[in-house]
Design an enzyme around this catalytic site. Structure first.
Site, PDB file in Angstrom:
ATOM      1  N   GLU A  99       0.822  -1.202   0.000  1.00  0.00           N
ATOM      2  CA  GLU A  99       0.000   0.000   0.000  1.00  0.00           C
ATOM      3  C   GLU A  99       0.864   1.264   0.000  1.00  0.00           C
ATOM      4  O   GLU A  99       1.400   1.662   1.039  1.00  0.00           O
ATOM      5  CB  GLU A  99      -0.917   0.027   1.229  1.00  0.00           C
ATOM      6  N   LYS A 228      -8.557 -15.628  14.710  1.00  0.00           N
ATOM      7  CA  LYS A 228      -8.693 -15.198  13.310  1.00  0.00           C
ATOM      8  C   LYS A 228     -10.130 -14.917  12.894  1.00  0.00           C
ATOM      9  O   LYS A 228     -10.481 -15.061  11.730  1.00  0.00           O
ATOM     10  CB  LYS A 228      -8.046 -16.232  12.375  1.00  0.00           C
ATOM     11  N   ASP A 303       1.740 -14.241  12.007  1.00  0.00           N
ATOM     12  CA  ASP A 303       0.665 -14.886  11.243  1.00  0.00           C
ATOM     13  C   ASP A 303      -0.219 -13.815  10.624  1.00  0.00           C
ATOM     14  O   ASP A 303      -0.915 -13.086  11.329  1.00  0.00           O
ATOM     15  CB  ASP A 303      -0.150 -15.773  12.192  1.00  0.00           C
ATOM     16  N   HIS A 403      -2.638  10.033  -1.245  1.00  0.00           N
ATOM     17  CA  HIS A 403      -2.637   8.825  -2.048  1.00  0.00           C
ATOM     18  C   HIS A 403      -2.336   9.128  -3.512  1.00  0.00           C
ATOM     19  O   HIS A 403      -1.583   8.439  -4.155  1.00  0.00           O
ATOM     20  CB  HIS A 403      -3.979   8.093  -1.919  1.00  0.00           C
TER      21      HIS A 403
END
Lengths: 408, 408, 408, 408
Positions: A99, A228, A303, A403
């Site tokens: 990103e 998760k 993870d 951006h």
């Protein structure tokens, strides 16, 4: 014809399956054979996937059916001074992401923090959980089973800890829904993220529960862990490390460096991160903590799916009058469930281990657990920087421009 | 002394800052200089981080302060047949992860699905959202502002779409909390994940709102979007693609290949994924969908922080009597908010682009949006395979053993 | 022996069951007989339960097995001026509760509001929902069913509206989870709370869905409605009326009447109602809105179980600089899902109808829906008063004292 | 002119305010004066409101500005046999509601339960909570404050328990968000619902925290309690009583009495209460538990606003093969946070006290707490009956018809 070509040919002919290649070749040759096969059947070129920087054997415990690596751009932000419970000093934080503008944003935030004298951080709570689900005949049996559990925590601890040299059972919390019993085991897993350690230890404790009570194990994870998945239990009670980072930034620094004011940032935070998140039915009351958590996780071998829990964070921003009659900005981010380790999992992969070394946190800490604590604290400071920078940008309306300029 | 060494020396002397290196050297030299500097001040070796497989210039729009790459092991699973709205045929799915046993597990699930004739998948809803927050003086002004918005959706659409050649404004949904107004703009961003497109388009629409109403923009994102945070609004209403994959598996196949029964899997799913998640206060009612989403995101260049929304998924498992008097297993996974693209972001990075090519989904689809739809459907099938395999393992008590055998 | 005594004797002998008494006597006699029976078998005295103020026949559509009434103390607060979309003028609000100090607290808040010139209120959204769940064979069938629904909203509207003279179908929103389809029908039910109207209309629409698509109805309510359960869908999207009330209170009034400051109230609100609720995993970000909603519901004959949805409210408090250089308090409360009516349900019971008359809102409004709108707005103002008062008390530390003094 | 008329005249002239009437007359006269005044200014008749069945003085601690009572129809359901931890025997349950068909529905469910031999129920957990919020300077101070709290639980207990003869401090659980500390105190309040007891005790403990640590109290309730708001912390960890009721119903009884099958009920429950609620972002996974909780609360003098927490319930339904080769229905409902008492609050009001006597649970139990436990268990059984009946009706498609027939 190379060995890999020969093997790929056998796969094409249906004589071998992709996952069986490891039995017929060394890991690198097997990976090459898989690439050759895939390139052939999908008419593609896997050149850069195959151009990895270490022997495939080093990834054997991390992946099956390996074909190479995904290479994710890694950069570095900092330095930033952290006054933590475990972290102490000046740190550069490696981040891996795709990103654009993210590192620039975090870096801007860190430099403001650094100008303000650095950030403070503390791990407030620590416990990796696993919660099996058992079946009983009904609530009467559930009640007696719970009594047994309550009376036998020491025996459960002995069983659980028999499977691990490091882990310590901290707590067993029971929940009952009809004829299902959930026991949420929480462990101090020291410098390991500890999901696997907790699973194995809990399995042993479950055997004891089954032997001594009418409860029958249905699943070693009953989702009150909760791993998760977005779940309030983690946002409220924590999982892994619960860690807060904060900083007090003089008002003139806010104006000079972030081109806004403490009051404007506080307003943006309240309307967006508190009220907006409230209206959204959120468990995460922040701007983009997951961005920093995700990028730090990727860089340091955590993870990546546990970014889910990493997003359970609350950001606060407060215009705080100081003794000089001026107004400072108090900024904090509290991550309820940051699951990190410096040993095990992906932490020993070559690029990830190097990133941990940049932090001075590769491997087990002294005392045990202190490296993972420090990692949690530094990531929290990174997240704080990201919040500061984005809220600063939003309150001065720079989000989309940033951006655009940075070309995403 | 190489250029990089010279630059690193200047950084050490405080004459240059890390992020200024790009102004003094090409991207690879700048990255080398950063590594040299970091290696020096942190006394580390960044050899493998620096051994990346493509010119650093290709990552310029994806990272700042680049030092190299994180190399995450990539493997492949499949093939699996997908009958989708966009996906159609047999696919190999590349996955990048550091979690041992994950690919083996997904692959086991996919092979069961394949034996059952493949999976079905559909994108049910599509819309990338951005929700700015405005300040008004109170609810009276909020009410008149909402009336204006309702009456001027076409004008808002024209403004928003003026910034994009592909994106289409689908909807503007207003929310009011006191003196804050949130407008949730939803876009069809075709094959792009679209967060940036949505942000830029919404900024333009906001200018119109500010010009025509008393509302003043406070932040371009007011968290009702909601990006990279766990939030019910996404789990309920969706964000990006809402996609379901399902399969009917004959009972004997369940017994033969998963060593359990449809009824046992359904029970495990109900006690764990439904009841357990309910008791956990969850927004994700699944076993480990985030694992597959995360690994597919990494492999194909998606935004890793959006794994957060990817975890908003519900898994159902049902023992379904068939016409022959036997019992099949109906298995499904419904991902409410899967944010994917095949153009933009990290999708054009070299290893990620290769992974998309393996899927046949690199770049824009024909018609526009079909590649991203297909990617969503295939990831959903992968997630379904992961659920099937883990629930099978749990209901036959293999979870921890599997992890132990595979050596994590 | 009276008729009632004779009937009670027959029940004791097992010759009649309690619910069969209505077939053998007028409602009052049946109620008396039940009391006599109960008094006998439980050795109790139901004297006050039986001393109710209206013929039992007037409650026939509200209860079965009637034995009398629960008498809940009713008081009155106000007057307060409301500038609403429907409400307009000065109102006294009847409240029924058993919680000492509540009316005193609300009254204190209302008097502050009145000193500040009254409150503003607006119904922002209105729609009573019912969401049946259908079974299909899988997602492929779900997709085609959704297409049919999208193409046939007019036909669904015709079917639904054929069952009602007042109700209007506003929207049908589909949701898919595996092989389950949920269609959330939203209606404008005018001055009725409308749950029953929505149920009956939806049943008719379901018959059409079943006739024209492969979908089979499983349950007329599939919990995406969602009635009488805490659910984000209502907090986010609303159910019944979404209504906001607000007020700007001059700072000196806050100090004089609430003995605190705008800044102190804003801080208490942020730490308690926003941050505290966030950490609690809440859907309600307020202090005690449910208290006022519950007491107003009881007084005016609303459904007391819908207090659940009434608690989905966000309170904001903001220290707002005014043009004079002083600081005002902006206070608001936004109730997402306030389900109220002025016709039907318990609204025509004698004491409740009298309470509605005090408000000038008994029966249908002109135009239709305006009475229920006004009721929603006035309750919102009452809730706002409760928030103001309690936050004032908390921030000046009077909570427990108030309760002690008022003797609970 | 009566005293009341004279007083009403003085109010009209602005010489007295409504709440000052208690200083000038006995409670009944004051209430009459208020009615006269209200009838005059609102041109209404408050005849039935004023026709209450007990001296107004008995409600002095429950209401201010009393004008009379709201009379809510009360009926009775049962009998049902309850095998509880505290409840034991056959019970009639009084319910007060305005929702037609509710008692008929619950009664139908109870009769099925009774035919099946009665229900089982257990209070699994008990603790009334109050969670003040404190301000510190930052997380460093938060960490040291938490250490102090951890080391001084006994001192906090002594302080808290010094204010109560019955209550016992069970636990103090800390939460940190930035510079806010929340301490969730949990008490065994025996037969009292205990909110007030907990508030007063906590206030005393807070004084100690403030004296001994840098923490400053901001609000005695910081919403992690969480009282009368939908919040995951209560659904997960419980508040008041966590109670489960269940029953096993033979399949033929299900068919005969509910006109459906165990499998059909289980399917309806899964699609509606589990999957539907999951998709709705719910904290309540049930059909209409709040209906029964609300009606029982009203009848027995509980706090009607706490119906909010009472709705945090999960219903499970399971087709369970029995030893005879047939299939039974296992049905359960687990209420996480049922806040009830048999002393204090509205429990001593005349009609409510009579209702508690019908249950044999008026006043304190022997041992202390057992009456409130029994009340929780019986309400849970009532809720279970409501779930059974409604799911039976839904799965045999009778919902709307039932309402129509019963005339709402």
């Amino acid at each position: 014809m190379t060995d890999a070509e020969a093997l790929a040919a056998r796969v094409r002919k249906g004589k071998l399956r992709l996952h069986e290649l490891d039995e017929h070749a060394d890991p690198d040759t097997a990976a090459t054979a898989r690439r050759l096969f895939l390139e052939d059947v999908t008419d593609t070129d896997l050149g850069t996937v195959g151009e990895y920087a270490f022997p495939a054997s080093e990834a054997e415990s991390n992946i099956e059916n390996m074909i190479g690596t995904a290479q994710v751009p890694m950069g570095v932000v900092g330095p930033v001074s952290v006054d933590g419970g475990a972290a102490d000093g000046e740190y550069y934080l490696p981040l891996a992401t795709t990103e654009g503008a993210l590192l620039a944003s975090v870096n801007r935030g860190l430099s403001v923090i650094e100008w303000a004298g650095g950030a403070t951080a503390r791990v407030i709570k620590n416990g990796m959980t696993r919660a099996p689900v058992f079946r009983v005949r009904g609530v009467a049996e559930a009640a007696t089973t719970l009594e047994w559990v309550e009376d036998n925590v020491d025996a459960l601890r002995a069983a659980a800890e028999s499977t691990t040299s490091h882990g310590e059972l901290l707590d067993v919390e029971p929940y009952v829904v009809g004829d299902s019993i959930y026991l949420r085991f929480a462990y101090d897993t020291k410098d390991a993220m500890g999901m696997n350690m907790a699973t194995i230890a809990t399995r042993e404790a479950c055997a004891l529960v089954e032997a001594e009570t009418p409860a029958a194990l249905v699943a070693l994870s009953g989702n009150l862990c909760s791993d998760k998945k977005p779940a309030a239990i983690n946002a409220v009670e924590g999982r892994g490390r619960s860690v807060t980072a904060d900083v007090v930034i003089p008002g003139d620094l806010v104006e000079e460096r972030l081109h806004t004011t403490p009051a404007a940032i506080a307003e943006a935070n309240t309307r967006k991160n508190l009220t907006g998140s409230a209206k959204a039915g959120a468990l995460g009351f922040n701007a983009h903590v997951a961005n920093v958590v995700g990028a730090a996780f990727l860089a340091t071998g955590q993870d990546e799916a546990q970014v889910v829990e990493g997003a359970n964070a609350i950001t606060t921003m407060e215009a705080r009058p100081n003794d000089d009659g001026d107004t400072d900005l108090y900024a904090s981010v509290s991550l309820a469930s940051l699951e990190v380790g410096t040993v095990g999992g992906g932490t020993s992969l070559p690029t990830q281990a190097e990133a941990l070394e940049v932090l001075g946190l590769r491997g087990g800490g002294e005392p045990a657990g202190s490296n993972a604590d420090a990692l949690a604290e530094i990531i929290a400071v990174g997240a704080l920087a990201g919040e500061l920078s984005l809220l600063g940008a939003l309150s001065s309306r720079h989000l989309a421009s940033a951006h655009e300029d940075l070309g995403r």
